[in-house]
Motif scaffolding. Structure first.
Motif, mmCIF file in Angstrom:
data_model
loop_
_atom_site.group_PDB
_atom_site.id
_atom_site.type_symbol
_atom_site.label_atom_id
_atom_site.label_comp_id
_atom_site.label_asym_id
_atom_site.label_seq_id
_atom_site.Cartn_x
_atom_site.Cartn_y
_atom_site.Cartn_z
ATOM 1 N N TYR A 256 0.856 -1.227 -0.064
ATOM 2 C CA TYR A 256 -0.051 0.086 -0.224
ATOM 3 C C TYR A 256 0.929 1.255 -0.050
ATOM 4 N N GLY A 257 0.603 2.113 -1.022
ATOM 5 C CA GLY A 257 1.381 3.453 -0.938
ATOM 6 C C GLY A 257 2.270 3.398 -2.337
ATOM 7 N N TYR A 258 2.496 2.270 -2.931
ATOM 8 C CA TYR A 258 3.259 2.279 -4.088
ATOM 9 C C TYR A 258 2.559 1.519 -5.249
ATOM 10 N N GLU A 259 3.139 1.484 -6.211
ATOM 11 C CA GLU A 259 2.948 0.957 -7.504
ATOM 12 C C GLU A 259 4.170 0.390 -7.950
ATOM 13 N N ILE A 260 3.970 -0.726 -8.765
ATOM 14 C CA ILE A 260 5.036 -1.297 -9.633
ATOM 15 C C ILE A 260 5.539 -0.853 -10.937
ATOM 16 N N PRO B 61 0.893 9.334 -4.149
ATOM 17 C CA PRO B 61 0.965 10.530 -3.291
ATOM 18 C C PRO B 61 -0.091 10.403 -2.369
ATOM 19 N N GLU B 62 -1.453 9.949 -2.703
ATOM 20 C CA GLU B 62 -2.648 9.732 -1.860
ATOM 21 C C GLU B 62 -2.568 8.879 -1.016
ATOM 22 N N GLN B 63 -2.104 7.720 -1.411
ATOM 23 C CA GLN B 63 -1.805 6.695 -0.358
ATOM 24 C C GLN B 63 -0.546 6.944 0.579
ATOM 25 N N ARG C 33 1.662 8.029 6.333
ATOM 26 C CA ARG C 33 2.178 9.098 7.115
ATOM 27 C C ARG C 33 1.336 9.468 8.271
ATOM 28 N N LEU C 34 0.120 9.207 8.101
ATOM 29 C CA LEU C 34 -1.033 9.608 9.168
ATOM 30 C C LEU C 34 -0.948 8.461 9.868
ATOM 31 N N SER D 262 -8.700 0.399 2.026
ATOM 32 C CA SER D 262 -7.482 0.000 1.956
ATOM 33 C C SER D 262 -6.696 -0.496 0.789
ATOM 34 N N LYS D 263 -5.957 -1.292 0.742
ATOM 35 C CA LYS D 263 -5.268 -1.760 -0.714
ATOM 36 C C LYS D 263 -6.066 -2.237 -1.549
#
Length: 521
Positions: A170-174, A189-191, A196-197, A222-223
């Motif tokens: 979660y937070g990245y893409e391949i 960016p949104e994830q 960080r939250l 979620s993911k």
């Protein structure tokens, strides 16, 4: 090349291994389509009647991980088919000598031939049997060599900071690295803001469940678009990937013997490797260290992995309202002493209003309902035997008629070649035969479906109902682990809900793998 009977039926088997390194840039679909085209043309030229096509994309290491191969062995043993058509014999097995030996035994006992564009293998022939055994042996050696190269390459890629997983965290893409083989991660960016939250909230004192509840209240998916749960928050707070690292061999695969079979099992290891990644970090080292310090103060520790399962409905019992798993909670020593608490079931979602219930009450209701269902379903589960025999007889007759029509089709071709039939007579007769053949093929397909459904009913009588009876007769003597294993065989799922407005009523719905829905209120 040996001759084959023109009226026998054959099965075409297509397999693309995930370990194949040939044609890396060609998709799986293209590879299978290419193999299918080769075998279709071969079968047409050799006048082989292909009755069924089986396709699968799996590695050849384990026979039990190949459902279509198991289906092929089942069909070979039925005696209805003369052999299998495949691109090469290595497609059938690269597994252990035990598994390849089993395949050979089934084929030999069933007089089931292996037909490839290069050679026909008849295992009744001693030289063919020896040659097949040698081919399987070379296939095993090839598999070991490929596996060794792949593992070495993956280890090198991980050490170079490339992302080796198939699903991005979660937070990245391949994305694929330019100018070289391998993948890396790109920040979403949104994830990343959500990540960080989560770190900020936990460092400020919020727990895993509280964070999951806050995210759900904010309607942040979620993911995979589902609700947040405790485990998904914990996995983010303990994953070094958000520091710009790559962790490797955290869940190594080991082989164990379970119920007489060698199976693969993945277990989390504390002795894993961490490499500098090619991707950008989402959090700083300072944020990571603050979370580690808070975890140490709260005394979080991993669940003992040697603890025996205590929940007979693990991964089966779910909340009817929100769909979350129903968890089993046990009282602390202090609770047990002061208030005589018993283990209870609760919904795993913090925001759900489903009330708790004692485990023994829920379990007793499920077992009693299952007993009643078993009495009812045994009265009407089986189809009439004479109907089944009639349809099987019709199926055999239609198959014989189809073979006869195909033979007639070959005969009229000969009559045309010898000049006995004119082209007009040939075309007229051929059109009639083609129509009858299509009707027969359609009828055979329908009857096969009917017979297959009745086979499922027979299987229910032989497996499902005896298993149910065994569970009910010996239920009190079973361990929770044994109960759970058998419930999983019998049930798709069980739903539970206790409405706070009607606390005296517990709603339970059982979804057996066979038969009607069972409702309890």
């Amino acid at each position: 090349m040996q001759r084959v009977n023109d009226f026998d039926e054959y099965i075409m088997y297509l397999r693309k291994s995930r370990m194949d390194t040939d044609f890396d840039e060609v998709s799986v679909e293209e590879t299978l389509n290419r193999h299918k085209a080769i075998l279709t043309e071969f079968a047409k030229n050799r006048n082989l009647h292909v009755a069924m096509v089986l396709e699968e994309v799996v590695s050849g290491e384990s026979l039990y991980a190949r459902p279509q191969m198991l289906r092929l062995l089942e069909l070979a043993g039925s005696g209805k088919y003369a052999g299998v058509i495949c691109v090469d014999i290595e497609r059938l097995s690269r597994g252990s000598s035990l598994e390849s030996g089993y395949i050979m035994q089934v084929f030999k006992a069933s007089r089931f031939k292996i037909i490839t564009p290069g050679k026909i293998y008849d295992l009744q022939n001693e030289s063919d049997e020896q040659f097949t055994d040698m081919k399987f042996m070379f296939s095993r050696y090839e598999l070991k060599s490929i596996t060794t190269r792949l593992v070495r390459g993956r280890n090198i890629s991980a050490s170079e900071g490339k992302f080796m997983g198939s699903v991005s965290p979660y937070g990245y893409e391949i994305y694929k690295l330019e100018g070289e083989k391998g993948n890396s991660l790109r920040i979403i960016p949104e994830q990343a803001e959500v990540i960080r939250l989560i770190y900020e909230w936990y460092a400020a004192g919020d727990g895993y469940n509280s964070i999951a509840h806050r995210l759900n209240e904010m309607h942040i998916p979620s993911k995979f678009g589902e609700h947040w749960v405790q485990h998904s928050v914990l996995s983010i707070l303990t994953n070094e990937v958000y520091l710009g690292k790559i962790r490797w061999k955290r869940e190594p695969t080991t082989r164990i013997v379970h119920n007489g079979q060698v199976i693969k099992k993945r277990e989390i290891s504390n002795d894993y490797l961490v490499f500098e990644g090619r991707h950008e970090p989402i959090i700083s080292q300072e944020q990571w260290d603050r979370v580690r310090a808070v975890q140490a103060l709260k005394g979080h520790s991993n669940v003992r992995r040697d603890r025996k399962p205590a929940n007979p409905f693990a991964n089966i019992l779910v909340c009817a309202k929100c769909g979350y798993a129903i968890k089993r909670n046990t009282p602390s020593a202090k609770q047990a002493e002061t208030r005589k608490f018993r283990p209870w079931f609760r919904c795993g979602s913090k925001g759900c209003d489903c009330m708790i219930s004692y485990c023994d009450i829920v379990e007793d209701r499920i077992v009693e309902s299952m007993k009643q269902w078993w009495k009812e379903v045994t009265l009407d589960i089986a189809p009439k035997e004479h109907d089944s025999m009639t349809e099987e007889t019709q199926l055999d007759m239609m198959r014989k008629q189809l073979k006869n029509h195909l033979e007639q089709q070959n005969q009229i071709c000969g009559l045309l070649e010898r000049g006995i039939y004119t082209e007009e007579m040939f075309l007229k007769r051929n059109v009639l035969l083609q129509g009858e053949i299509k009707e027969l093929q359609s009828g055979i397909e329908e009857l096969e479906k009917i017979c297959h459904n009745k086979d499922e009913y027979r299987q229910a009588q032989e497996i499902f109902l005896p298993t149910t009876a065994h569970v009910l007769d010996y239920y009190d003597r079973m361990t929770p682990e044994e109960k759970n294993r058998l419930w999983k065989l019998l049930m798709e799922k069980i739903t539970y809900y206790r409405n706070p407005e009607k606390p005296d009523s517990i709603e339970i719905h059982l979804y057996p793998r066979l038969g009607r829905l069972i409702s309890i209120s």
